[in-house]
Design an enzyme around this catalytic site. Structure first.
Site, short mmCIF file in Angstrom:
data_model
loop_
_atom_site.label_atom_id
_atom_site.label_comp_id
_atom_site.label_asym_id
_atom_site.label_seq_id
_atom_site.Cartn_x
_atom_site.Cartn_y
_atom_site.Cartn_z
N SER A 525 7.62 61.28 54.73
CA SER A 525 7.16 60.18 55.60
C SER A 525 7.19 58.83 54.91
CB SER A 525 5.73 60.48 56.10
OG SER A 525 5.69 61.71 56.79
N ARG A 526 8.10 58.68 53.97
CA ARG A 526 8.31 57.41 53.26
C ARG A 526 7.12 57.01 52.40
NH1 ARG A 526 12.77 59.08 54.33
NH2 ARG A 526 14.46 57.69 54.90
#
Length: 551
Positions: A525-526
């Site tokens: 999710s970065r």
């Protein structure tokens, strides 16, 4: 209805690279550490999966590591550039398409005078199918796979593919309505059962396949099939056909056909236009004539095992396979929405409590892990320089030494980067180890290494590289490649007696002394880990502060 002897075999297999045995590289406090030692087919005879969700990257990813444990990378795959190059060559090349008769004859010869066995060809074919699936369909988006197997060899390929997909991290289920009572097939079933891969009777398949599965592998009938499909395969084929016409608002599973889309004529294809419309076709050995009617986005070929006697007798023209891959894309490359290209990284956490207090030690730890894992050119780094006008430029170079104070590389002193450094002796390095989801940034000041150090390294290089350094007036404009080749031949002749090749004055090394490091570890999710080391003077000595940066 089924013929046992004839079957084409695609033998496509991704080669999983074995991790190299670790080896020790000693550090030196007096001179940069050298990074590496110097050296000169086919006819086709439950319940939800209980395994935990697989990792989100396309290839098998790594198990979570204990704090401080070395991070082992996922098995290497073809890089995007390599895939693009291979696809371009394959798309442009003329590829032979086989008739049904030729395909059957080739199988007979492979399993006769050429010494292949049915189970060997089946293993290679199934692995090729799994490899092609893994090339295109990311685990983060396509986890649940249904393999529908027919009673013959095409079905056997599907069973083998299910086993490999399991080990690649996918969650396969198998529908095998008409089991073949032979030891080969019974053994394949036993192998899958030992992995707790569910077998789902045709009558128990969910009404809406699009809700339960992300990929459906059609391994029902191959090129030896004749006649009209009988129950339950007629209904199964219709269910796959119906998936091609569901509304755009519903995400339909990708359909992957093995060698021949089931129900198609082996030479004429989808005769009435109402057959299966697969998203991927994996042709085996060589495409059959019906493959010319395939309009889906992904057409792969497997069969790198085909020996010269077969190639010569049938005049086969097959695309080249890149590197160690046994799976190659053929036909036109699919259009790509660049904005949709992304990876959801899975990595161990990078915590402040786990890293080394000295950034050089942390770099050497990561570098050694990259080398041990067998990554290609782990010493490749992007070097960014800026001229006096503030214009930046970047290029890839190779790190050739590192110690507790600096990083060293060698180049032409007349190149653009050298001109930039003469005007602005500051630069940045970037190491990118894609297979390990890691980057290292280094910033600092640059100076030339002593002449004797450049001289020593120059003569440790292969003689061809020494001649190349003399021939190339780096970054200058030349009339053509033949200019380089001619100059090289002349020098090669001049020093053919093995005499010492003098280092040119315009060639030597640079040393970057860091003032800042950043270690980057990709995460889901970065929410990546970024740890920055910056210098601070304390009581006349230099220390390194470690700070976490927001991703």
């Amino acid at each position: 209805m089924l013929a046992v002897a004839s079957r084409t075999r695609d033998k496509s297999a991704t080669t999983i690279l074995s991790l190299a045995m670790p080896f020790l590289l000693t550090t030196s406090t007096t001179s940069p550490r050298p990074l590496f030692p110097s050296s000169p087919r086919r006819q086709n005879p439950t319940s939800p999966h209980l395994r935990p969700p697989p990792p989100a990257r396309r290839l098998p990813s790594f198990p979570a590591a204990a704090p401080g444990a070395p991070f082992l990378p996922r098995p290497s795959r073809l890089g995007m550039a390599s895939l693009a190059a291979t696809a371009a060559v394959a798309a442009a090349a003329e590829v032979t398409h086989l008739t049904q008769r030729d395909a059957a004859e080739i199988d007979e010869q492979l399993m006769g005078p050429l010494g292949f066995s049915v189970d060997q060809l089946m293993e290679l074919a199934g692995l090729s199918v799994a490899a092609a699936v893994a090339e295109v369909y990311k685990l983060s988006e396509h986890t649940r796979v249904l393999i529908i197997c027919g009673p013959g060899n095409n079905g056997g390929d599907g069973l083998v593919a299910a086993r490999h997909l399991y080990h690649f991290g996918y969650r396969p289920s198998v529908c095998y309505p008409k089991r073949t009572p032979k030891p080969l097939y019974s053994g394949l079933v036993t192998q899958l059962e030992s992995l707790s891969i569910p077998f789902i009777p045709a009558e128990d398949l969910p009404d809406d396949l699009s809700r339960e599965f992300d990929i459906i592998v059609d391994a029902m009938f191959g090129f030896s099939f004749h006649g009209t499909p009988r129950p339950p395969f007629d209904d199964l084929i219709q269910r796959l056909i119906s998936l091609s016409v569901i509304g755009n608002s519903v995400k339909k599973p990708a359909i992957v056909s093995v060698d021949i889309p089931s129900g198609w004529h082996v030479e004429e294809g989808d005769v009435d236009g109402g057959g299966i419309k697969p998203d991927m076709l994996v042709s085996l050995t060589a495409p059959k004539l019906c493959a010319k009617k395939f309009t889906g986005p992904h057409h792969f070929l497997g069969g790198r095992f085909v020996p010269p006697p077969i190639l010569n007798k049938y005049g086969l023209k097959l695309p080249p396979y890149h590197g160690t891959s046994m799976c190659v894309r053929i036909g036109k490359a699919p259009s790509v929405d660049i904005s949709s290209l992304r990876e959801n990284y899975i990595s161990p956490e990078l915590l402040e409590s786990q890293v080394m207090p000295d950034p050089f030690d942390q770099f050497l730890r990561w570098f050694d892990e990259a080398v041990t894992a067998g990554l290609r050119e782990p010493n490749a780094m992007a070097l960014t320089t800026v001229n006096k006008e503030g214009k930046p430029s970047s290029r890839m170079v190779l790190l050739k030494g590192v110690d507790k104070q600096s990083f060293v590389w060698y180049t032409n002193y007349g190149s653009r980067k050298a001109h930039d450094l003469s005007e602005n002796p500051n630069a940045a390095l970037l190491f990118y180890w894609n297979e390990m989801n890691r980057q290292v940034r280094v910033e600092g000041s640059v100076e030339k290494v002593p002449e004797e150090e450049s001289e020593k390294y120059f003569h440790s290089r292969p003689r061809g590289s020494q001649l190349g350094a003399i021939v190339s007036k780096q970054s200058t404009i030349i009339a053509g490649r033949e200019v380089l080749q001619q100059a090289y031949k002349e020098l090669e002749h001049k020093y053919s007696d093995g005499s010492l090749i003098p280092k040119p004055e315009y060639w030597g090394g640079y040393r970057l002394t860091p003032t800042l490091f950043e270690f980057w570890q990709g995460q889901q999710s970065r929410l990546h880990d970024r740890l920055q080391y910056s210098q601070r003077e304390v009581d006349g000595s230099t220390t390194w502060d470690i700070e976490r940066l927001s991703p």
